[in-house]
Design an enzyme around this catalytic site. Structure first.
Site, PDB file in Angstrom:
ATOM      1  CG  HIS A 132     -13.669  -0.187   6.796  1.00 14.83           C
ATOM      2  ND1 HIS A 132     -13.526   0.903   7.612  1.00 14.83           N
ATOM      3  CD2 HIS A 132     -13.019   0.130   5.639  1.00 14.83           C
ATOM      4  CE1 HIS A 132     -12.857   1.851   6.967  1.00 14.83           C
ATOM      5  NE2 HIS A 132     -12.533   1.400   5.782  1.00 14.83           N
ATOM      6  NE  ARG A 133      -7.766   0.097   5.796  1.00 15.93           N
ATOM      7  CZ  ARG A 133      -8.472   1.224   5.733  1.00 15.93           C
ATOM      8  NH1 ARG A 133      -8.547   2.029   6.772  1.00 15.93           N
ATOM      9  NH2 ARG A 133      -9.114   1.557   4.637  1.00 15.93           N
ATOM     10  CB  SER A 166      -0.893   0.028   1.239  1.00 13.57           C
ATOM     11  OG  SER A 166      -1.626   1.242   1.283  1.00 13.57           O
ATOM     12  CG  ASP A 186      -9.650  -2.767  -3.138  1.00  9.19           C
ATOM     13  OD1 ASP A 186      -8.849  -1.850  -3.376  1.00  9.19           O
ATOM     14  OD2 ASP A 186     -10.746  -2.858  -3.714  1.00  9.19           O
ATOM     15  CB  SER A 187     -10.995  -0.477   2.145  1.00  8.45           C
ATOM     16  OG  SER A 187      -9.995   0.492   1.897  1.00  8.45           O
ATOM     17  CG  ASP A 190     -12.006   8.512   7.967  1.00 11.07           C
ATOM     18  OD1 ASP A 190     -12.778   7.569   7.714  1.00 11.07           O
ATOM     19  OD2 ASP A 190     -10.819   8.345   8.275  1.00 11.07           O
ATOM     20  CG  ASN A 234      -3.906   5.412   2.256  1.00 12.97           C
ATOM     21  OD1 ASN A 234      -3.556   5.993   3.280  1.00 12.97           O
ATOM     22  ND2 ASN A 234      -5.122   5.497   1.762  1.00 12.97           N
ATOM     23  CG  PHE A 264      -7.612   8.086   4.994  1.00 15.40           C
ATOM     24  CD1 PHE A 264      -7.607   7.226   6.085  1.00 15.40           C
ATOM     25  CD2 PHE A 264      -7.886   7.550   3.745  1.00 15.40           C
ATOM     26  CE1 PHE A 264      -7.839   5.874   5.936  1.00 15.40           C
ATOM     27  CE2 PHE A 264      -8.127   6.177   3.579  1.00 15.40           C
ATOM     28  CZ  PHE A 264      -8.105   5.350   4.683  1.00 15.40           C
ATOM     29  N   GLY A 265      -9.688  10.346   3.528  1.00 14.56           N
ATOM     30  CA  GLY A 265     -10.740   9.972   2.581  1.00 14.56           C
ATOM     31  C   GLY A 265     -12.113  10.484   2.982  1.00 14.56           C
TER      32      GLY A 265
HETATM   33  P1  IMP Z   1      -8.036   1.537  -1.935  1.00 13.07           P
HETATM   34  O1  IMP Z   1      -6.778   2.216  -1.493  1.00 13.07           O
HETATM   35  O2  IMP Z   1      -8.021   1.068  -3.353  1.00 13.07           O
HETATM   36  O3  IMP Z   1      -8.470   0.495  -0.959  1.00 13.07           O
HETATM   37  O4  IMP Z   1      -9.147   2.692  -1.973  1.00 13.07           O
HETATM   38  C1  IMP Z   1      -9.800   2.987  -0.835  1.00 13.07           C
HETATM   39  C2  IMP Z   1     -10.552   4.292  -0.975  1.00 13.07           C
HETATM   40  O5  IMP Z   1     -11.756   4.118  -0.218  1.00 13.07           O
HETATM   41  C3  IMP Z   1      -9.783   5.430  -0.303  1.00 13.07           C
HETATM   42  O6  IMP Z   1      -9.078   6.190  -1.234  1.00 13.07           O
HETATM   43  C4  IMP Z   1     -10.888   6.212   0.360  1.00 13.07           C
HETATM   44  O7  IMP Z   1     -11.473   7.070  -0.579  1.00 13.07           O
HETATM   45  C5  IMP Z   1     -11.911   5.149   0.723  1.00 13.07           C
HETATM   46  N1  IMP Z   1     -11.638   4.599   2.079  1.00 13.07           N
HETATM   47  C6  IMP Z   1     -11.246   3.346   2.409  1.00 13.07           C
HETATM   48  N2  IMP Z   1     -11.095   3.215   3.741  1.00 13.07           N
HETATM   49  C7  IMP Z   1     -11.370   4.411   4.258  1.00 13.07           C
HETATM   50  C8  IMP Z   1     -11.369   4.908   5.604  1.00 13.07           C
HETATM   51  O8  IMP Z   1     -11.042   4.240   6.595  1.00 13.07           O
HETATM   52  N3  IMP Z   1     -11.716   6.186   5.731  1.00 13.07           N
HETATM   53  C9  IMP Z   1     -12.067   6.979   4.692  1.00 13.07           C
HETATM   54  N4  IMP Z   1     -12.074   6.583   3.427  1.00 13.07           N
HETATM   55  C10 IMP Z   1     -11.727   5.301   3.199  1.00 13.07           C
END
Ligand code: IMP
Length: 195
Positions: free
Chosen positions: A179-180, A7, A70-71, A156, A9, A153-154
């Site tokens: 979730h994570r 990752s 993946d989330s 949140d 991120n 982030f994202g």
């Molecule tokens: P991934 O990195 O392909 O799993 O994309 C995940 C995307 O889902 C992130 O860029 C966020 O936009 C959103 N996301 C996933 N987990 C979270 C979280 O814990 N908080 C906020 N946004 C999340």
């Protein structure tokens, strides 16, 4: 035990390390490698398929047991969108503010009862032996009417869980319901056979 985490991120890397360190897992992330890994096309149709694609590509390139997640956010009013497209909901390049603005725009005029949503996370760990661990978790909540707080982030700042907005609660509080956090708890149980 060394595990490679596929990752880029920073927030996710921080969350994974925080939760897996107590198990004695030494998580190596991409910033510790000499050269970056190849980009993986996330061509899967589910969170689990995409996590598998990322983990197996990392195993191939690093030779280390590799873990990826993946989330994303699934909003009922939007029939589960943005789902696996959460990161790029408002297009490329990834822009969290634009994603949040788009979400608010699409839910404009939708009352609280119609704003239910969940974060979903799949974690896959692949070993050189071919063994694979899959784990998952989800967190129910709703989409707020305006962003709140500066934590996380994202999405949140727009996601309200049973214990409050993910933008306002602490890291430890988020881990306990997210979730994570739940997927990592599931993963932590399953990885003990390999430690
Ligand atoms: P991934 O990195 O392909 O799993 O994309 C995940 C995307 O889902 C992130 O860029 C966020 O936009 C959103 N996301 C996933 N987990 C979270 C979280 O814990 N908080 C906020 N946004 C999340």
């Amino acid at each position: 035990m060394k595990l490679f985490l596929a990752s880029k991120n920073k927030h996710k890397i921080f969350e994974f390390k925080r939760i897996l360190a107590p198990l004695g897992i030494d998580l190596i992330s991409e910033d510790q490698l000499e050269s970056p890994l190849s980009e993986v096309d996330e061509t899967g149709t589910t969170f689990e398929e995409n996590a598998y694609l990322k983990a197996s590509s990392a195993l191939k390139e690093t030779g280390l047991p590799s873990i990826a997640d993946d989330s994303g956010l699934c909003v009922d009013f939007l029939n589960g969108e943005p789902g696996i497209y959460s990161a790029r909901f408002a297009g490329e390049p990834v822009d969290n503010d634009k994603n949040n603005e788009k979400l608010l725009r699409l839910l404009k005029d939708v009352p609280k009862e119609g704003r239910s949503a969940r974060f979903v996370c799949s974690i896959v760990c692949v070993f050189p032996s071919g063994d694979t661990i899959t784990a998952s978790g989800s967190c129910e909540g709703y989409i707020d009417f305006a962003p709140k707080g500066n934590n996380g982030f994202g999405y949140d700042p727009l996601f309200v869980s049973e214990i409050g907005s993910f933008g306002e609660i602490s890291d430890a509080e988020k881990d306990s319901v997210s979730h994570r956090g739940k997927a990592l708890e599931d993963f932590s149980k399953k990885i003990t056979n390999y430690l």
